[in-house]
Design a protein around this motif. Sequence first.
Motif, PDB file in Angstrom:
ATOM      1  N   SER A  11     -40.721 -55.467   7.665  1.00  0.00           N
ATOM      2  CA  SER A  11     -39.988 -55.718   6.162  1.00  0.00           C
ATOM      3  C   SER A  11     -39.173 -54.590   5.983  1.00  0.00           C
ATOM      4  N   HIS A  12     -39.282 -53.443   6.825  1.00  0.00           N
ATOM      5  CA  HIS A  12     -38.406 -52.433   6.516  1.00  0.00           C
ATOM      6  C   HIS A  12     -37.015 -52.656   6.574  1.00  0.00           C
ATOM      7  N   GLN A  13     -36.194 -51.603   5.972  1.00  0.00           N
ATOM      8  CA  GLN A  13     -34.629 -51.914   6.082  1.00  0.00           C
ATOM      9  C   GLN A  13     -34.369 -51.298   7.149  1.00  0.00           C
ATOM     10  N   VAL A  14     -33.457 -52.162   8.154  1.00  0.00           N
ATOM     11  CA  VAL A  14     -32.989 -51.578   9.251  1.00  0.00           C
ATOM     12  C   VAL A  14     -31.920 -50.601   9.229  1.00  0.00           C
ATOM     13  N   LYS A  15     -32.046 -49.492   9.889  1.00  0.00           N
ATOM     14  CA  LYS A  15     -31.021 -48.161   9.708  1.00  0.00           C
ATOM     15  C   LYS A  15     -30.617 -47.761  11.041  1.00  0.00           C
ATOM     16  N   ILE A  16     -29.077 -47.853  10.617  1.00  0.00           N
ATOM     17  CA  ILE A  16     -28.316 -47.775  12.096  1.00  0.00           C
ATOM     18  C   ILE A  16     -27.555 -46.340  11.896  1.00  0.00           C
ATOM     19  N   LEU A  17     -27.587 -45.645  12.998  1.00  0.00           N
ATOM     20  CA  LEU A  17     -26.643 -44.394  13.121  1.00  0.00           C
ATOM     21  C   LEU A  17     -25.396 -44.919  13.685  1.00  0.00           C
ATOM     22  N   LEU A  18     -24.325 -44.580  13.033  1.00  0.00           N
ATOM     23  CA  LEU A  18     -22.974 -44.599  13.199  1.00  0.00           C
ATOM     24  C   LEU A  18     -22.146 -43.579  13.584  1.00  0.00           C
ATOM     25  N   LEU A  32     -18.513 -53.330   7.898  1.00  0.00           N
ATOM     26  CA  LEU A  32     -18.999 -54.610   8.332  1.00  0.00           C
ATOM     27  C   LEU A  32     -20.633 -54.804   8.379  1.00  0.00           C
ATOM     28  N   LEU A  33     -21.225 -53.465   8.904  1.00  0.00           N
ATOM     29  CA  LEU A  33     -22.650 -53.572   9.145  1.00  0.00           C
ATOM     30  C   LEU A  33     -23.382 -53.514   7.725  1.00  0.00           C
ATOM     31  N   GLU A  34     -22.827 -52.664   6.600  1.00  0.00           N
ATOM     32  CA  GLU A  34     -23.347 -52.862   5.463  1.00  0.00           C
ATOM     33  C   GLU A  34     -23.320 -54.133   4.784  1.00  0.00           C
ATOM     34  N   ALA A  35     -22.300 -54.877   4.906  1.00  0.00           N
ATOM     35  CA  ALA A  35     -22.065 -56.130   4.571  1.00  0.00           C
ATOM     36  C   ALA A  35     -23.053 -57.139   4.956  1.00  0.00           C
ATOM     37  N   LEU A  36     -23.738 -56.975   6.322  1.00  0.00           N
ATOM     38  CA  LEU A  36     -24.676 -57.533   6.893  1.00  0.00           C
ATOM     39  C   LEU A  36     -25.993 -57.243   6.392  1.00  0.00           C
ATOM     40  N   GLY A  37     -26.134 -56.173   5.436  1.00  0.00           N
ATOM     41  CA  GLY A  37     -27.223 -55.879   4.931  1.00  0.00           C
ATOM     42  C   GLY A  37     -27.856 -54.787   5.461  1.00  0.00           C
ATOM     43  N   TYR A  38     -27.418 -53.869   6.481  1.00  0.00           N
ATOM     44  CA  TYR A  38     -28.081 -53.068   7.140  1.00  0.00           C
ATOM     45  C   TYR A  38     -27.934 -51.557   6.448  1.00  0.00           C
ATOM     46  N   GLU A  39     -28.615 -50.520   6.496  1.00  0.00           N
ATOM     47  CA  GLU A  39     -28.437 -49.509   5.973  1.00  0.00           C
ATOM     48  C   GLU A  39     -27.723 -48.611   7.095  1.00  0.00           C
ATOM     49  N   VAL A  40     -26.821 -47.835   6.736  1.00  0.00           N
ATOM     50  CA  VAL A  40     -25.918 -47.350   7.876  1.00  0.00           C
ATOM     51  C   VAL A  40     -25.685 -45.813   7.331  1.00  0.00           C
ATOM     52  N   ARG A  41     -26.087 -45.066   8.434  1.00  0.00           N
ATOM     53  CA  ARG A  41     -25.689 -43.532   8.214  1.00  0.00           C
ATOM     54  C   ARG A  41     -24.345 -43.178   9.119  1.00  0.00           C
ATOM     55  N   HIS A 128     -29.775 -56.727  19.919  1.00  0.00           N
ATOM     56  CA  HIS A 128     -30.443 -55.475  20.441  1.00  0.00           C
ATOM     57  C   HIS A 128     -31.442 -55.256  19.410  1.00  0.00           C
ATOM     58  N   LEU A 129     -31.351 -55.393  18.083  1.00  0.00           N
ATOM     59  CA  LEU A 129     -32.602 -55.281  17.010  1.00  0.00           C
ATOM     60  C   LEU A 129     -33.737 -56.154  17.385  1.00  0.00           C
TER      61      LEU A 129
END
Length: 161
Positions: A11-18, A32-41, A128-129
């Motif tokens: 249930s953790h927030q998916v974190k993506i390095l961009l 786009l990634l944040e609109a999909l609900g991902y936490e983006v760095r 991939h996730l």
Amino acid sequence: MTQQPIPLLSSHQVKILLVDEEAGDLQHYRFLLEALGYEVRPSVSYSQGSRWLEREKYDLAIVGQGGDRFEWRSLVECAAKADRGMPVLVLTPHYDLVCHFEAMQLGAAGYLQKPLPVPQLVEVVEVHLFCRASASYLYGAADWFLQTCRNPDRELERPTV
């Protein structure tokens, strides 16, 4: 002992390095990634992205191939050292077969040409996730099974991933 299902995805927030030195592309994919609900760095600096990989845990890394300096290579290598199971996707403005093979040899999970249409971006990220979560689940389930076999009289909690 009550049997409870083992959750496949945590249930953790998916974190993506961009990381992409093209600021416009960085902002586009971040949005786009944040609109999909991902936490983006996001970062325009490969060296900063490498430092973040050494200090923080990510579920996925998306790296722009960048220019002629090939700085993306060190970031892909750093990602493989930080977390061998973390998928790394390399995005390129100009497809190059030699760079594609090199990216795969360095540990990248994909080498894709920009711009990615939104449906393709969604599909690639989710696949991939899901594969990463499935591998974590299987590893946790195997570990739980081995512990149960070694200690059959002891109640063990099922793994969470």
